[in-house]
Design an enzyme around this catalytic site. Sequence first.
Site, PDB file in Angstrom:
ATOM      1  N   ARG A  48       0.813  -1.215   0.000  1.00  0.00           N
ATOM      2  CA  ARG A  48       0.000   0.000   0.000  1.00  0.00           C
ATOM      3  C   ARG A  48       0.844   1.262   0.000  1.00  0.00           C
ATOM      4  O   ARG A  48       0.483   2.271   0.596  1.00  0.00           O
ATOM      5  CB  ARG A  48      -0.922  -0.002   1.220  1.00  0.00           C
ATOM      6  CG  ARG A  48      -1.891  -1.156   1.224  1.00  0.00           C
ATOM      7  CD  ARG A  48      -2.783  -1.106   2.429  1.00  0.00           C
ATOM      8  NE  ARG A  48      -3.669  -2.267   2.459  1.00  0.00           N
ATOM      9  CZ  ARG A  48      -4.458  -2.554   3.467  1.00  0.00           C
ATOM     10  NH1 ARG A  48      -4.494  -1.776   4.526  1.00  0.00           N
ATOM     11  NH2 ARG A  48      -5.229  -3.624   3.422  1.00  0.00           N
ATOM     12  N   CYS A  49       1.950   1.222  -0.674  1.00  0.00           N
ATOM     13  CA  CYS A  49       2.910   2.329  -0.707  1.00  0.00           C
ATOM     14  C   CYS A  49       2.822   3.025  -2.067  1.00  0.00           C
ATOM     15  O   CYS A  49       2.468   2.407  -3.065  1.00  0.00           O
ATOM     16  CB  CYS A  49       4.319   1.749  -0.487  1.00  0.00           C
ATOM     17  SG  CYS A  49       5.654   2.956  -0.572  1.00  0.00           S
ATOM     18  N   GLY A  50       3.196   4.290  -2.092  1.00  0.00           N
ATOM     19  CA  GLY A  50       3.249   5.009  -3.364  1.00  0.00           C
ATOM     20  C   GLY A  50       4.257   4.402  -4.328  1.00  0.00           C
ATOM     21  O   GLY A  50       4.153   4.579  -5.541  1.00  0.00           O
ATOM     22  N   PHE A  51       5.223   3.655  -3.797  1.00  0.00           N
ATOM     23  CA  PHE A  51       6.243   3.019  -4.642  1.00  0.00           C
ATOM     24  C   PHE A  51       5.882   1.584  -5.030  1.00  0.00           C
ATOM     25  O   PHE A  51       6.653   0.917  -5.713  1.00  0.00           O
ATOM     26  CB  PHE A  51       7.604   3.020  -3.939  1.00  0.00           C
ATOM     27  CG  PHE A  51       8.146   4.394  -3.670  1.00  0.00           C
ATOM     28  CD1 PHE A  51       8.446   5.258  -4.710  1.00  0.00           C
ATOM     29  CD2 PHE A  51       8.377   4.819  -2.364  1.00  0.00           C
ATOM     30  CE1 PHE A  51       8.955   6.526  -4.470  1.00  0.00           C
ATOM     31  CE2 PHE A  51       8.888   6.082  -2.112  1.00  0.00           C
ATOM     32  CZ  PHE A  51       9.172   6.945  -3.164  1.00  0.00           C
ATOM     33  N   THR A  52       4.710   1.101  -4.618  1.00  0.00           N
ATOM     34  CA  THR A  52       4.329  -0.292  -4.876  1.00  0.00           C
ATOM     35  C   THR A  52       4.373  -0.623  -6.361  1.00  0.00           C
ATOM     36  O   THR A  52       4.700  -1.744  -6.745  1.00  0.00           O
ATOM     37  CB  THR A  52       2.942  -0.599  -4.281  1.00  0.00           C
ATOM     38  OG1 THR A  52       2.981  -0.328  -2.875  1.00  0.00           O
ATOM     39  CG2 THR A  52       2.539  -2.047  -4.492  1.00  0.00           C
TER      40      THR A  52
END
Length: 163
Positions: free
Chosen positions: A38-42
């Site tokens: 659930r990360c912006g970098f996923t």
Amino acid sequence: MSTDSDFYSFTVKDADLNDVSMADYKGKVVMIVNVASRCGFTKQYDEIQEVYNKYKDQGFEVLAFPCNQFGSQEPGTNEEICTFARTKFKVTFKIFDKINVNGSETIPLYNFLKKEGAGFLVDAVKWNFTKFLVSKSGKVLKRYAPNTSPKDMEDDIQKLLKE
């Protein structure tokens, strides 16, 4: 070499909680990355998989370690994490047991990586998708920031594969 200075001396748990020795990766170039669903970098899962596909037949491996220490962005179980990565991003590289990369419960492998591949925060991993590149001889070449595209690591990967 002492245990705390040899990459190949570490054993970690995979997502099924089986022991995996880093010695299994002798002679290979290894990217180690702490991941979160659930990360912006996923979305980097796509690029990591692309780089893995491109170099895996030349001796390149990716070891992904889920971590919930940054913004609680990896709350799932190992099974949920693997299903997510394999379904949404078609990940085929190895996913390990969820770990801590900072603090008193940091696994020994990550203490080693942080020491050998000192970065901006020196002894801490800054965020999800921090990447470490390890040479065929087990030396930590470099730490890459979370916002570094895996594709931007290709020159270093190619150099290490030629060693």
